[in-house]
Write an enzyme that holds these catalytic residues in place. Structure first.
Site, mmCIF file in Angstrom:
data_model
loop_
_atom_site.group_PDB
_atom_site.id
_atom_site.type_symbol
_atom_site.label_atom_id
_atom_site.label_comp_id
_atom_site.label_asym_id
_atom_site.label_seq_id
_atom_site.Cartn_x
_atom_site.Cartn_y
_atom_site.Cartn_z
ATOM 1 C CB SER A 1 -0.958 0.001 1.188
ATOM 2 O OG SER A 1 -0.300 -0.416 2.348
ATOM 3 C CG HIS B 1 -2.805 -0.312 -3.447
ATOM 4 N ND1 HIS B 1 -2.938 1.017 -3.168
ATOM 5 C CD2 HIS B 1 -3.079 -0.954 -2.285
ATOM 6 C CE1 HIS B 1 -3.265 1.170 -1.907
ATOM 7 N NE2 HIS B 1 -3.364 -0.003 -1.350
ATOM 8 C CG ASN C 1 -3.011 4.474 1.055
ATOM 9 O OD1 ASN C 1 -4.179 4.694 1.396
ATOM 10 N ND2 ASN C 1 -2.511 3.257 0.969
HETATM 11 P P1 NAI Z 1 -2.235 -9.039 7.297
HETATM 12 O O1 NAI Z 1 -1.349 -8.832 8.468
HETATM 13 O O2 NAI Z 1 -3.687 -9.225 7.493
HETATM 14 O O3 NAI Z 1 -1.734 -10.301 6.470
HETATM 15 C C1 NAI Z 1 -0.410 -10.543 6.134
HETATM 16 C C2 NAI Z 1 -0.299 -12.040 5.928
HETATM 17 O O4 NAI Z 1 0.974 -12.316 5.413
HETATM 18 C C3 NAI Z 1 -0.454 -12.834 7.221
HETATM 19 O O5 NAI Z 1 -1.283 -13.941 6.960
HETATM 20 C C4 NAI Z 1 0.955 -13.290 7.538
HETATM 21 O O6 NAI Z 1 0.981 -14.547 8.165
HETATM 22 C C5 NAI Z 1 1.530 -13.385 6.140
HETATM 23 N N1 NAI Z 1 2.973 -13.222 6.099
HETATM 24 C C6 NAI Z 1 3.727 -12.336 6.762
HETATM 25 N N2 NAI Z 1 5.009 -12.486 6.395
HETATM 26 C C7 NAI Z 1 5.048 -13.474 5.494
HETATM 27 C C8 NAI Z 1 6.062 -14.102 4.742
HETATM 28 N N3 NAI Z 1 7.326 -13.747 4.877
HETATM 29 N N4 NAI Z 1 5.705 -15.069 3.896
HETATM 30 C C9 NAI Z 1 4.427 -15.432 3.756
HETATM 31 N N5 NAI Z 1 3.426 -14.894 4.430
HETATM 32 C C10 NAI Z 1 3.734 -13.924 5.288
HETATM 33 O O7 NAI Z 1 -1.919 -7.857 6.302
HETATM 34 P P2 NAI Z 1 -2.830 -7.263 5.153
HETATM 35 O O8 NAI Z 1 -3.634 -6.193 5.717
HETATM 36 O O9 NAI Z 1 -3.472 -8.368 4.415
HETATM 37 O O10 NAI Z 1 -1.730 -6.578 4.230
HETATM 38 C C11 NAI Z 1 -0.955 -7.314 3.323
HETATM 39 C C12 NAI Z 1 -0.345 -6.344 2.322
HETATM 40 O O11 NAI Z 1 -1.375 -5.618 1.686
HETATM 41 C C13 NAI Z 1 0.574 -5.305 2.934
HETATM 42 O O12 NAI Z 1 1.600 -5.031 2.029
HETATM 43 C C14 NAI Z 1 -0.333 -4.098 3.108
HETATM 44 O O13 NAI Z 1 0.371 -2.889 3.118
HETATM 45 C C15 NAI Z 1 -1.175 -4.231 1.871
HETATM 46 N N6 NAI Z 1 -2.480 -3.585 1.948
HETATM 47 C C16 NAI Z 1 -3.195 -3.583 3.104
HETATM 48 C C17 NAI Z 1 -4.416 -2.936 3.157
HETATM 49 C C18 NAI Z 1 -5.214 -2.923 4.422
HETATM 50 O O14 NAI Z 1 -6.077 -2.045 4.565
HETATM 51 N N7 NAI Z 1 -5.005 -3.846 5.334
HETATM 52 C C19 NAI Z 1 -4.970 -2.247 1.985
HETATM 53 C C20 NAI Z 1 -4.172 -2.386 0.804
HETATM 54 C C21 NAI Z 1 -2.956 -3.002 0.809
#
Ligand code: NAI
Length: 707
Positions: free
Chosen positions: A428, A449, A499
């Site tokens: 993001s 994104h 953002n």
């Molecule tokens: P989250 O914390 O819900 O999920 C991240 C997932 O990745 C978790 O299941 C974790 O176990 C897994 N993970 C972490 N490190 C890992 C690795 N080395 N290998 C494999 N899996 C791994 O995070 P979320 O919110 O889903 O965000 C994920 C990405 O999306 C980030 O880059 C975030 O910036 C981006 N994003 C998030 C938004 C939001 O509002 N939450 C909106 C748009 C983008």
């Protein structure tokens, strides 16, 4: 007989009027086509040879798309608007008074004025064609059905259903339209000619004709005895949904209320008068501006031909958190094979549960049946070892927002995937150029994104790096469109477009709270402006951890202008507040209830009461200023694209036309002076962007100044 837009044939007493605007993909009711229709109807009325008249379109997948929106946009005085729409009503009403029955043959979009024409026919026959969608979506443009639709539709299907369709701007398919009584038959598209011939014969037979008319909707007891109950409930629902920001739906309800006891001519005049009043409102002008902005984004030319698009059959999603789970669901819903990478079976199981719940929701809403859901779920596989992901045409990464961890993942993916397969990231805020700097094949790398929740948010920002190949960009744009999303291509920079603009606003609101202003007061003022939720409810919903991380990346990228608010910093780093997911953020959350978090109040420097104007200027103008930087740096193509992104990505109120339309309406010179005042009071973060200064000095606007 052929005129510019219509061809009339008469064979054995069966007249067919074919509508076909030359050199256009669609048929619309504009000034010229309406006048021609008028002449045809006058001539047909006198033609004693005709036994039945059928309205047909020569366009593929379109019956009539509606009235001409550019003509509605140009209406700027109420009396002219009234005359134009009343004249249109009178023309369409002539259909109802022809001395023979009429049939509208609806094979494709039949919307707005197009459906109002069909409603004036004695019968309507629709097809099962997927493109057949019928409705009166005028409220989406801030106006109301003005060619008699509020009257004719309620006569046909009763006021409750008619109100539901008009207020919801609903598009109804052929089968559902038949169920609701909006059409008299719905036939397979391939059999249309044959079925139409049979239908035409049946209505010429008085007994069969009676059979068709008997199936028409009978008004319910409530509709007849207590019609006010229907409008009262509708009013309450509309107010809850729109908070009164949109006058058109309320005007529709008023029409249903007031015309109930009027004769049909007075009712039509009332409808026309209401249309005219709505057509000149700023809300309507802004909603029409949003409509054209969306069209411009939709019609953006592809970078490569269809043939050059890369194959995307096997997809994989790396990381199954909030975003990864949503993307797995989306790809499966699109019938793509999708493989999820999770670090453990437990994590994969959690993600699959999230996906199953999202499908369950669609099942409950009857958008998919149980068998379809099973088929889609069967497209998903999972693995805990990246070596089993080599077959992917596209892998999208959605793991933790950390540069080094993401880079490691890309290295592992490159080791197993084809050199030309696409690797995308859902980051993001992290720079796409930096993320791909160590890749062997950065030309296949791109930012895709999605917004949270993926299931609901329509925007996808697409961010190529300096190396990304045009085929990769075009493939990802096409994939996002196939997913039913609105893709906007933006250039790489910290926070990208949405953002980068949104975070300074949340940050500024946090600064106001730190200074001593109330959390609830700011949320209330911003909601009253029309944002779907206040900045602190939003921060709690997104998660303070997510917000803080993005804010920090922006601070690093843009320096002082985006310095993270001391209050946000301490709320996350000292108080470890996470927002709704941990029940404590700016508010304490208890189910649907929320109360102020005293820990946040304890961080305030003092108590202040800022004027409404200052709160709104600090919140909104900091966004406008950042948007000006984005335009100036070429991060986004133009004001239209930026406004679509802000509406779809943040819910910026469409009735204000988008952030830059709002700024243009506010006046750039006024904004410039307000920013200078704020700069003198609060510092350089309010220094007006050079582009804003230039446009303000020229007396120009964002919409005129940047094409
Ligand atoms: P989250 O914390 O819900 O999920 C991240 C997932 O990745 C978790 O299941 C974790 O176990 C897994 N993970 C972490 N490190 C890992 C690795 N080395 N290998 C494999 N899996 C791994 O995070 P979320 O919110 O889903 O965000 C994920 C990405 O999306 C980030 O880059 C975030 O910036 C981006 N994003 C998030 C938004 C939001 O509002 N939450 C909106 C748009 C983008």
């Amino acid at each position: 007989m052929k005129t510019h837009n219509f061809t009339l044939t008469i064979e054995d007493g069966i007249a067919t009027l074919v509508f076909d605007i030359p050199d256009s993909k669609v048929n619309i009711l504009n000034h010229q086509s309406m006048e021609e229709l008028n002449n045809h109807l006058d001539a047909l009325k006198k033609n004693t040879e005709v036994k039945v008249l059928r309205f047909v379109s020569a366009k593929k997948d379109i019956f009539i798309a509606g009235a001409d929106i550019t003509e509605i946009r140009s209406l700027d005085d109420c009396d002219t608007a009234y005359d134009v729409v009343r004249h249109g009503q009178i023309i369409l009403e002539k259909i109802a008074y022809l001395p023979f029955p009429t049939i509208a043959v609806i094979d494709g979009a039949c919307l707005g004025g197009g459906f109002e024409l069909a409603l004036r026919c004695t019968y309507r026959i629709a097809t099962e064609n997927k493109a057949t969608k019928i409705g009166l979506p005028e409220v989406n443009l801030g106006v109301i059905p003005g060619f008699g639709g509020t009257q004719t539709l309620q006569k046909l299907i009763g006021p409750s259903k008619a109100l539901e369709i008009i207020l919801g701007a609903k598009y109804i398919n052929g089968a559902k339209a038949l169920k609701l009584g909006m059409v008299d038959a719905c036939v397979p598209q391939g059999y249309l000619d044959f079925k139409l011939a049979a239908f035409t014969q049946s209505i010429l037979n008085p007994i069969e004709q009676e059979g068709i008319l008997k199936k028409r909707y009978q008004h319910t007891l409530i509709e007849r005895l207590t019609p006010w109950v229907i409008t009262m409930v509708a009013h309450k629902t509309v107010m809850e949904k729109t908070k009164g920001h949109y006058p058109a739906p309320l005007a529709v309800i008023e029409i249903f209320k007031k015309t109930n006891s009027m004769d049909s001519t007075r009712a039509l005049e009332f409808e026309a008068r209401t249309f005219a009043e709505m057509a000149v409102t700023p809300e309507s002008k802004n909603l029409i501006s949003v409509y054209f902005a969306l069209e411009a984004v939709k019609n953006e030319k592809a970078l490569v031909s269809k043939e050059a698009l890369l194959p995307v059959k096997f997809t994989s999603v790396i990381g199954g958190g909030a975003m990864g789970g949503g993307i797995v669901w989306l790809f499966a819903k699109m019938d793509l094979l999708v493989r999820l990478y999770a670090r453990s079976f437990d994590k994969a199981a959690q993600t699959l549960q999230h996906v199953a719940q999202s499908f369950e929701f669609l099942k409950k809403r009857r958008r998919l049946n149980a068998r379809e859901v099973d088929m889609k779920l069967s497209l998903i596989s999972y693995g805990t070892d990246l070596s089993s992901f080599g077959h992917s045409d596209l892998a999208i990464e959605a793991i933790v927002e950390d540069m080094a961890t993401k880079k490691e993942t890309f290295k592992a993916l490159e080791a197993v995937m084809r050199d030309d397969a696409i690797i995308a990231t859902n980051t993001s805020s992290l720079s796409i150029n930096l993320l791909s700097s160590d890749m062997q094949h950065p030309e296949r790398f791109i930012g895709m994104h999605f917004f949270n929740p993926v299931e609901q948010m329509p925007l996808v920002e697409i961010i190529p790096s300096k190396d990304t190949k045009p085929e990769v960009i075009a493939t990802i744009v096409s994939l996002a469109k196939k997913a039913g999303k609105t893709p906007i291509v933006v250039n790489d920079c910290p926070g990208f477009l949405v953002n980068r603009i949104l975070l300074p606003y949340i940050n500024e609101c946090a600064k106001m709270v730190h200074q001593g202003e109330g959390v609830e007061r700011i949320d209330t003022l911003i909601e009253a402006f029309g944002m779907p939720m206040g900045p602190f409810v939003l921060a709690d919903t997104v998660g303070l951890d997510v917000g803080y991380k993005v804010a920090s990346v922006l601070h690093q990228g843009y320096g002082e202008r985006m310095e993270v608010s001391n209050l946000l910093d301490r709320a996350y780093n000292e108080l470890h507040l996470l927002g709704k997911k941990a029940k404590r953020g700016f508010y304490i959350h208890d189910g649907k209830k929320k109360t102020l978090n005293p820990d946040i109040q304890a961080l305030q420097l003092s108590k202040v009461h800022l004027s409404d104007e200052e709160v709104m200027d600090r919140a909104m103008l900091i966004m406008v200023n950042e948007a000006a930087y984005c335009l100036q740096e070429g991060i986004v193509k133009n004001a239209q694209h930026l406004d679509v992104a802000m509406i779809m990505g943040t819910g910026f109120p469409p009735f204000r036309g988008g952030l830059l339309k709002y700024a243009d309406t506010y006046g750039l010179e006024k904004i410039l002076h307000a920013l200078l005042r704020l700069r003198d009071k609060y510092g350089m973060r309010f220094e007006p962007a050079p582009l804003l200064q230039e446009l303000a000095h020229k007396g120009s606007t964002f919409y005129k100044g940047i094409k």
